[in-house]
Write a protein that holds these residues in place. Structure first.
Motif, short mmCIF file in Angstrom:
data_model
loop_
_atom_site.label_atom_id
_atom_site.label_comp_id
_atom_site.label_asym_id
_atom_site.label_seq_id
_atom_site.Cartn_x
_atom_site.Cartn_y
_atom_site.Cartn_z
N LEU A 482 0.85 -1.19 0.00
CA LEU A 482 0.00 0.00 0.00
C LEU A 482 0.89 1.24 0.00
N THR A 483 0.82 2.04 -1.07
CA THR A 483 1.71 3.19 -1.22
C THR A 483 0.96 4.52 -1.18
N MET A 484 -0.36 4.50 -0.89
CA MET A 484 -1.13 5.74 -0.94
C MET A 484 -0.74 6.65 0.23
N ASP A 485 -0.84 7.95 -0.01
CA ASP A 485 -0.58 8.94 1.04
C ASP A 485 -1.90 9.41 1.63
N GLU A 486 -2.69 8.44 2.11
CA GLU A 486 -3.99 8.72 2.70
C GLU A 486 -4.10 7.92 4.00
N PRO A 487 -3.68 8.48 5.11
CA PRO A 487 -3.54 7.71 6.36
C PRO A 487 -4.81 6.99 6.80
N VAL A 488 -5.95 7.66 6.75
CA VAL A 488 -7.18 7.05 7.27
C VAL A 488 -7.62 5.88 6.40
N SER A 489 -7.70 6.09 5.08
CA SER A 489 -8.14 5.01 4.19
C SER A 489 -7.13 3.88 4.15
N THR A 490 -5.84 4.19 4.30
CA THR A 490 -4.81 3.15 4.33
C THR A 490 -5.00 2.25 5.55
N GLN A 491 -5.21 2.88 6.69
CA GLN A 491 -5.41 2.10 7.92
C GLN A 491 -6.66 1.23 7.83
N ARG A 492 -7.72 1.79 7.25
CA ARG A 492 -8.96 1.04 7.09
C ARG A 492 -8.76 -0.16 6.15
N LEU A 493 -8.01 0.05 5.08
CA LEU A 493 -7.77 -1.03 4.12
C LEU A 493 -6.89 -2.12 4.71
N VAL A 494 -5.91 -1.73 5.52
CA VAL A 494 -5.07 -2.73 6.20
C VAL A 494 -5.90 -3.61 7.11
N ARG A 495 -6.79 -3.00 7.87
CA ARG A 495 -7.63 -3.77 8.78
C ARG A 495 -8.54 -4.74 8.00
N LYS A 496 -9.08 -4.26 6.88
CA LYS A 496 -9.94 -5.10 6.06
C LYS A 496 -9.17 -6.29 5.47
N LEU A 497 -8.00 -6.02 4.93
CA LEU A 497 -7.19 -7.09 4.33
C LEU A 497 -6.75 -8.11 5.37
N ARG A 498 -6.35 -7.62 6.55
CA ARG A 498 -5.89 -8.56 7.59
C ARG A 498 -7.04 -9.43 8.07
N GLY A 499 -8.26 -8.90 8.11
CA GLY A 499 -9.40 -9.70 8.51
C GLY A 499 -9.75 -10.77 7.50
N GLU A 500 -9.59 -10.45 6.20
CA GLU A 500 -9.96 -11.40 5.16
C GLU A 500 -8.83 -12.38 4.83
N TYR A 501 -7.58 -11.94 4.96
CA TYR A 501 -6.43 -12.78 4.60
C TYR A 501 -5.41 -12.75 5.74
N PRO A 502 -5.58 -13.60 6.74
CA PRO A 502 -4.73 -13.55 7.94
C PRO A 502 -3.24 -13.76 7.64
N ASP A 503 -2.90 -14.52 6.59
CA ASP A 503 -1.50 -14.84 6.32
C ASP A 503 -0.88 -13.99 5.22
N LEU A 504 -1.61 -13.01 4.72
CA LEU A 504 -1.11 -12.20 3.61
C LEU A 504 -0.09 -11.16 4.10
N PRO A 505 1.12 -11.13 3.51
CA PRO A 505 2.07 -10.06 3.85
C PRO A 505 1.56 -8.71 3.36
N ILE A 506 1.45 -7.75 4.27
CA ILE A 506 0.94 -6.41 3.93
C ILE A 506 2.02 -5.40 4.28
N ILE A 507 2.64 -4.80 3.26
CA ILE A 507 3.69 -3.81 3.45
C ILE A 507 3.11 -2.44 3.13
N VAL A 508 3.25 -1.48 4.08
CA VAL A 508 2.51 -0.23 3.97
C VAL A 508 3.43 0.97 4.10
N ARG A 509 3.17 1.97 3.29
CA ARG A 509 3.83 3.26 3.42
C ARG A 509 3.14 4.06 4.52
N ALA A 510 3.92 4.52 5.49
CA ALA A 510 3.37 5.31 6.60
C ALA A 510 3.88 6.74 6.51
#
Length: 590
Positions: A482-510
């Motif tokens: 995730l490379t977007m510069d949108e903190p709120v939507s990025t955090q929301r998307l991370v939470r959604k992905l982690r809930g649906e794919y527990p083993d998926l590597p998620i690397i995020v720009r903070a």
């Protein structure tokens, strides 16, 4: 208020019944992991004119819970099938369809002719006229596009085989109807009319293909620039409707136009977003179609002919499953795949009802015969999900532990880059340099267009909404970046992905260390703060300029990065080390 206690017009009342049915059926059946297909058909049985509708004259209050105008739903039901064929086109693309040409015109034609001949022969032997037997044989040969492709995935061997046969059946529908009209006892049009319609249809299809390639990209680019989901939806539906009207005007089925529209959009970078944004409408309209199927079953006729209906249903299903399975085995399919596909394709189709109507109009069969086979068709459609489960079980037993429908997608596992600005493009460059497959997605049409022209693998879509990442293969991805510069939507998307794919590597720009801690708390595998990385790069430049050897500098930078990252994870409420939370971009096991 009307005489029967009607508070609303019939159209409004029917709409409320349908929406109420959808609101009840979908969550209830999803709770028990059962396809809502059966639920919608049962609702049609219950609220139709032969169900509770029979009691409305004596119990007027039931008017509000029944369908008062079944024929009025036909248009919505047809629209559901049109949207289904449109979504199939989105999944295919011309390249994939060309690759399937042997299956479509080889396997598809053999299946149609083989089953049609077998059913025709059986019906002729039991007393039907040759013309009537041929009409019924062609009608019952057809399998349900609406249900089969809802149940299976076109990424599996079973789904690909079913898709090839269904595509040929849809293409053959118009010639079949013309053939029945030509051989009817009072036929007014001959084979010249068929040839003329086919020629006109080819011309219209060619015009759609040529015009669509030039007109669709700028249309969707303009819609995407507005950032308006409503306008994007309107453009999508406009394309589907115009293409369907064009093929219908040429004498072809409107579903042919819908399929072509999907194929054309599949060649653009907007296909993922279009498929996502039309999904709810397709599901609701398909539910309306299934309700109309349930309403076509007359309980009185079923009770009078119960044994004959059951024998006919079982006979059609067994014969179709046998012929389809044998054809697939002859063409080299595995035993389990042949078995599962044969059973999945064994029930009649929604288009069977269309051909039965055409056969009755041509006086090849009587209205009573049409009603009998309509009930057989409705019963077959109702049990299609159960047949799918049975076929999957049989295929598993034949092929061993791995079911045919759970085979991995042919698509190679790849990284998904969300956002294709400066950071996303750099990540893509590094993945490409190390031969790691990837796909990037962005909602900025200018970035997508520029990236495609420069050779990047990038598509248009809004990853923050709906299932866009699912359609790009998140369940099989090596990582999501995730490379977007949108903190709120990025955090929301991370939470959604982690809930649906527990083993998926998620690397995020903070954005900073505070944001990184929040991302770790949401479920990120790695969160990289821009301020931290710029500080480390600045330190590296200072140390090198001061004469410190590059090797120790790089080692100390990595050590400091890991130290700070562990600290951020602890601030986010996590205790395990980053190396244990992420597999980075290593290949995930198949």
């Amino acid at each position: 208020m009307a005489a029967n206690g009607e508070l609303y017009s019939p159209l409004v009342s029917d709409a409320l019944v349908i929406l109420g049915a959808a609101g009840a059926v979908i969550p209830i059946f999803a709770r028990f992991r059962i396809t809502p297909v059966i639920g919608f058909i049962l609702v049609g049985l219950l609220v139709g004119p032969t169900g509770l509708g029979r009691l409305v004259p004596s119990h007027p209050w039931l008017y509000h819970f029944t369908i008062s105008d079944p024929e009025g739903l036909d248009l919505f039901a047809e629209f559901g099938i049109i949207l289904l064929l449109f979504s199939i086109g989105l999944e295919l693309s011309f390249g994939r369809l060309w690759q399937m040409r042997r299956q479509v015109f080889g396997l598809g034609s053999l299946e149609l002719l083989g089953i049609g001949a077998a059913i025709t022969a059986v019906l002729a032997l039991v007393g039907h006229s040759l013309g009537g037997a041929l009409a019924l044989g062609l009608a019952l040969t057809l399998s349900s596009t609406a249900l089969v492709l809802k149940i299976t995935s076109t990424a599996t061997p079973v789904g690909r085989a079913a898709l090839a046969m269904l595509l040929f059946e849809d293409i053959a529908l118009v010639p079949i109807i013309f053939l029945l009209g030509a051989i009817g006892p009072n036929a007014e049009s001959g084979f010249g009319a068929i040839a003329g319609t086919i020629a006109l249809g080819i011309a219209v299809v060619a015009a759609l293909l040529i015009g669509g390639r030039f007109m669709l990209p700028p249309l969707f680019a303009q819609a995407a620039r507005t950032k308006s989901p409503e306008l994007f939806l309107a453009a999508s539906l406009l394309v589907v409707i115009l293409a369907s009207l064009a093929t219908a005007a040429a004498g072809l089925s409107p579903i042919v136009g819908a399929l072509i529209a999907g194929l054309l959009i599949a060649e653009t970078e907007y296909h993922v977003e279009v498929e996502h944004i039309t999904e709810p409408f397709k599901g609701l309209a398909l539910g309306v179609f299934l309700i109309t199927v349930g309403m076509s079953i007359d309980f009185a006729v079923v009770a009078q002919n119960l044994v004959a209906i059951l024998v006919a249903t079982v006979g059609v299903i067994a014969l179709k499953a046998l012929v389809t399975g044998l054809l697939l085995r002859v063409m080299g399919a595995r035993r389990g795949t042949a078995m599962e596909t044969g059973i999945l394709m064994s029930s009649p189709s929604e288009t069977t009802l269309i051909v039965l109507t055409a056969a009755t109009a041509a006086q090849l069969i009587t209205p009573a015969t049409e009603q009998f086979w309509q009930i057989v068709t409705a019963l077959g459609l109702t049990i299609t999900p159960l047949l799918a489960l049975f076929g999957r079980s049989m295929g598993r037993q034949l092929d061993g532990a791995l079911p045919a429908t759970s085979l991995p997608d042919e698509q190679e596992p790849r990284a998904i880059i969300v956002g294709f600005g400066r950071v996303g493009r750099l990540v893509a460059d590094m993945l490409k340099a190390h031969d790691k497959p990837y796909v990037a997605v962005d909602s900025d049409t200018d970035l997508v267009t520029e990236g495609k022209h420069q050779g990047y693998v990038v598509t248009f879509g809004d990853a923050a909404r709906g299932s866009a990442l699912d359609r790009l293969g998140a369940n099989n991805a090596t990582a999501v970046i995730l490379t977007m510069d949108e903190p709120v939507s990025t955090q929301r998307l991370v939470r959604k992905l982690r809930g649906e794919y527990p083993d998926l590597p998620i690397i995020v720009r903070a954005r900073d260390t505070t944001h990184a801690a929040e991302l770790y708390r949401a479920g990120a595998s790695q969160a990289v703060p821009e301020t931290l990385e710029s500080s480390l790069q600045l330190s590296e430049a200072v140390l090198v300029d001061l004469g410190v050897p590059m090797g120790p500098v790089i080692a100390s930078i990595h050590e400091k990065r890991d130290e700070l990252r562990i600290k951020l994870m602890e601030e986010g409420g996590l205790t395990e080390k980053p190396s244990l939370r992420s597999s980075s971009l290593r290949e995930r096991p198949a």
